[in-house]
Design an enzyme around this catalytic site. Structure first.
Site, PDB file in Angstrom:
ATOM      1  N   THR A   2       0.916  -1.043  -0.172  1.00 27.81           N
ATOM      2  CA  THR A   2      -0.123   0.047  -0.043  1.00 27.81           C
ATOM      3  C   THR A   2       0.814   1.213   0.063  1.00 27.81           C
ATOM      4  O   THR A   2       0.503   2.344  -0.808  1.00 27.81           O
ATOM      5  CB  THR A   2      -0.960  -0.093   1.192  1.00 27.81           C
ATOM      6  OG1 THR A   2      -1.791  -1.130   1.204  1.00 27.81           O
ATOM      7  CG2 THR A   2      -1.727   1.121   1.234  1.00 27.81           C
ATOM      8  N   HIS A  45       2.022   1.994  -3.403  1.00 29.28           N
ATOM      9  CA  HIS A  45       0.969   2.532  -4.057  1.00 29.28           C
ATOM     10  C   HIS A  45       0.926   4.046  -4.109  1.00 29.28           C
ATOM     11  O   HIS A  45       0.855   4.951  -4.973  1.00 29.28           O
ATOM     12  CB  HIS A  45      -0.577   2.195  -4.103  1.00 29.28           C
ATOM     13  CG  HIS A  45      -0.459   0.636  -4.588  1.00 29.28           C
ATOM     14  ND1 HIS A  45      -0.601   0.184  -5.771  1.00 29.28           N
ATOM     15  CD2 HIS A  45      -0.790  -0.464  -3.707  1.00 29.28           C
ATOM     16  CE1 HIS A  45      -0.811  -1.156  -5.747  1.00 29.28           C
ATOM     17  NE2 HIS A  45      -0.760  -1.497  -4.751  1.00 29.28           N
TER      18      HIS A  45
HETATM   19  P1  NAD Z   1       2.993  -8.000  -3.975  1.00 32.02           P
HETATM   20  O1  NAD Z   1       2.607  -7.174  -4.968  1.00 32.02           O
HETATM   21  O2  NAD Z   1       4.510  -7.918  -3.248  1.00 32.02           O
HETATM   22  O3  NAD Z   1       2.961  -9.684  -4.439  1.00 32.02           O
HETATM   23  C1  NAD Z   1       2.570  -9.929  -5.331  1.00 32.02           C
HETATM   24  C2  NAD Z   1       3.097 -10.997  -6.262  1.00 32.02           C
HETATM   25  O4  NAD Z   1       2.274 -11.390  -7.358  1.00 32.02           O
HETATM   26  C3  NAD Z   1       4.359 -10.441  -6.835  1.00 32.02           C
HETATM   27  O5  NAD Z   1       5.509 -11.087  -6.378  1.00 32.02           O
HETATM   28  C4  NAD Z   1       4.175 -10.623  -8.290  1.00 32.02           C
HETATM   29  O6  NAD Z   1       5.242 -10.757  -9.039  1.00 32.02           O
HETATM   30  C5  NAD Z   1       3.177 -11.879  -8.295  1.00 32.02           C
HETATM   31  N1  NAD Z   1       2.614 -12.192  -9.578  1.00 32.02           N
HETATM   32  C6  NAD Z   1       2.403 -11.209 -10.805  1.00 32.02           C
HETATM   33  N2  NAD Z   1       1.769 -11.930 -11.499  1.00 32.02           N
HETATM   34  C7  NAD Z   1       1.473 -12.891 -11.170  1.00 32.02           C
HETATM   35  C8  NAD Z   1       0.974 -14.252 -11.760  1.00 32.02           C
HETATM   36  N3  NAD Z   1       0.505 -14.388 -13.013  1.00 32.02           N
HETATM   37  N4  NAD Z   1       0.930 -15.378 -11.113  1.00 32.02           N
HETATM   38  C9  NAD Z   1       1.261 -15.590  -9.935  1.00 32.02           C
HETATM   39  N5  NAD Z   1       2.026 -14.458  -9.151  1.00 32.02           N
HETATM   40  C10 NAD Z   1       1.933 -13.271  -9.991  1.00 32.02           C
HETATM   41  O7  NAD Z   1       1.922  -7.944  -2.679  1.00 32.02           O
HETATM   42  P2  NAD Z   1       2.013  -8.484  -1.205  1.00 32.02           P
HETATM   43  O8  NAD Z   1       2.365  -7.574  -0.458  1.00 32.02           O
HETATM   44  O9  NAD Z   1       2.365 -10.093  -1.047  1.00 32.02           O
HETATM   45  O10 NAD Z   1       0.219  -8.503  -1.206  1.00 32.02           O
HETATM   46  C11 NAD Z   1      -0.446  -9.568  -1.801  1.00 32.02           C
HETATM   47  C12 NAD Z   1      -1.494  -8.860  -2.131  1.00 32.02           C
HETATM   48  O11 NAD Z   1      -2.831  -8.895  -1.295  1.00 32.02           O
HETATM   49  C13 NAD Z   1      -1.502  -7.864  -3.004  1.00 32.02           C
HETATM   50  O12 NAD Z   1      -2.540  -7.720  -4.268  1.00 32.02           O
HETATM   51  C14 NAD Z   1      -2.037  -6.698  -2.088  1.00 32.02           C
HETATM   52  O13 NAD Z   1      -2.688  -5.463  -2.576  1.00 32.02           O
HETATM   53  C15 NAD Z   1      -3.081  -7.380  -1.330  1.00 32.02           C
HETATM   54  N6  NAD Z   1      -3.437  -6.990   0.030  1.00 32.02           N
HETATM   55  C16 NAD Z   1      -4.750  -7.222   0.333  1.00 32.02           C
HETATM   56  C17 NAD Z   1      -5.033  -6.879   1.688  1.00 32.02           C
HETATM   57  C18 NAD Z   1      -6.562  -7.232   1.984  1.00 32.02           C
HETATM   58  O14 NAD Z   1      -6.799  -6.823   3.223  1.00 32.02           O
HETATM   59  N7  NAD Z   1      -7.437  -7.860   1.218  1.00 32.02           N
HETATM   60  C19 NAD Z   1      -4.139  -6.401   2.415  1.00 32.02           C
HETATM   61  C20 NAD Z   1      -2.836  -6.463   2.199  1.00 32.02           C
HETATM   62  C21 NAD Z   1      -2.461  -6.837   0.710  1.00 32.02           C
END
Ligand code: NAD
Ligand code: ZN
Length: 342
Positions: free
Chosen positions: A40, A43
């Protein structure tokens, strides 16, 4: 006090002097020792569409931290000056239907620390005492500073029964990596983690024993499943990439009756083939934040019972090197990045 401020409506973050927050009757004031950088925050740093429409400028950002209580409000009687703490970053109203029904993580009036109100990239943070998590002695300062995303991983991974199950995790970001460790600890048989980034897949592979990784940019998920002897598909899927094709790939490789928890947030609308959900009878659950405060309890106990997440922390910087810290996080060649105050 010093704080990292989103001071301008453009890419970047700036160290500034801002007034210290004051501590109300029901609040505590925390002196921050360690700050971790969240997706976040990236972003907000990059100033993408979501950040532009969400973050009022100027704003002190950040919400992953640990520190020590230096002041408590007059109504607070369960915490003391000197306590080592981290905190829940979602401040809830306490009086909506979900709050009253014991589902505070689904509060209709949630306010985010470092998103809608001043955050923790600062020498001092003030939050309601109710949001404070007193750290058990067995949790190190480093691990405590990533309890917020660890909580996302715990909340998602413990959504469904894990014992003996085969689990697919799409996305080896810090949260996907920590989830892999939790799934193994909770009794999963095979844990397969996909990503398109080899650096991160390597981190995932080493977070626990018996984790299979697949770079879906150049390898077939089906091949990995065959070599594990999986014939029918995954029992549980944890979507942690926020990428539509990853969710599509997950749905098409689930067993009939499989269960999917979605944490990853797609930046835009995505298209999905709902035929998978219907004809396979899939259950899909959205995950937001951490359960207050059951997830926090589990986090403390999981660490004590042997879930080791230190290895997801790959970089440490002094807070004064915050530019380098943010650039490291943006490079994709990192796990969690921690900035040390003092
Ligand atoms: P991050 O962006 O560090 O990790 C996402 C990973 O997905 C990256 O390593 C990226 O290379 C990979 N990726 C890209 N394309 C892909 C594909 N086709 N197949 C598989 N993997 C692929 O994110 P993070 O900090 O580990 O967080 C994970 C997710 O959770 C993010 O989308 C984040 O926004 C979300 N999030 C949600 C909440 C919630 O409350 N719902 C809270 C925190 C984070
Ligand atoms: Zn509420």
């Amino acid at each position: 006090m010093k704080a990292l401020v989103k001071a301008k409506s453009e890419k970047g973050i700036w160290m500034q002097n801002v007034p210290e927050p004051s501590c109300g009757h029901n609040d505590v004031k925390i002196k921050i020792k360690k700050s971790a950088i969240c997706g976040t925050d990236m972003h907000i740093y990059q100033w993408d569409k979501w950040a532009q429409s969400t973050i009022p400028v100027p704003m002190v950002v950040g919400h992953e931290y640990m520190g020590e209580i230096v002041e408590i409000g007059s109504e607070v009687n369960n915490l003391a000056i000197g306590d080592r703490v981290s905190g829940e970053g979602h401040i809830v109203c306490g009086h909506c239907r979900n709050c009253l029904g014991g589902k505070k993580h689904l509060c209709l009036n949630t306010v985010g620390v470092g998103v809608n109100r001043p955050g923790s990239f600062a020498e001092y943070l003030v939050i309601p005492a109710e949001n404070v998590f007193k750290l058990p002695a067995h949790v190190s300062d480093d691990v405590a500073s990533i309890f917020d995303p660890f909580g996302n991983a715990v909340h998602t991974a413990l959504s469904f029964d894990m014992v003996g199950e085969d689990v697919l995790i799409t996305g080896a970001g810090p949260i996907g990596i920590m989830a892999a460790a939790i799934c193994r600890h909770a009794g999963a048989r095979f844990v397969v983690v996909t990503d398109v980034n080899d650096y991160r897949l390597e981190l995932a592979k080493n977070i626990a024993t018996n984790i299979t990784t697949v770079n879906v940019a150049n390898s077939e998920l089906k091949t990995a499943m065959q070599s594990l002897g999986m014939v029918e598909g995954f029992d549980v899927g944890l979507e942690m990439s926020g990428v539509g094709v990853a969710l599509e790939q997950m749905m098409s490789n689930m067993i009939n009756g499989g269960k999917i928890a979605i944490l990853g947030i797609p930046p835009d609308k995505i298209q999905l083939d709902l035929a998978h959900v219907i004809f396979k009878g899939l259950t899909i659950k959205g995950i937001y934040g951490r359960e207050m405060f059951e997830t926090w309890y589990k986090m403390g106990m999981l660490v004590q019972s042997g879930v080791a997440i230190e290895r997801v922390i790959t970089h440490h910087f002094s807070i004064d090197d915050y530019q380098l810290a943010f650039e490291t996080m943006a490079s994709g060649q990192s796990g969690k990045v921690i900035m040390d105050w003092n």
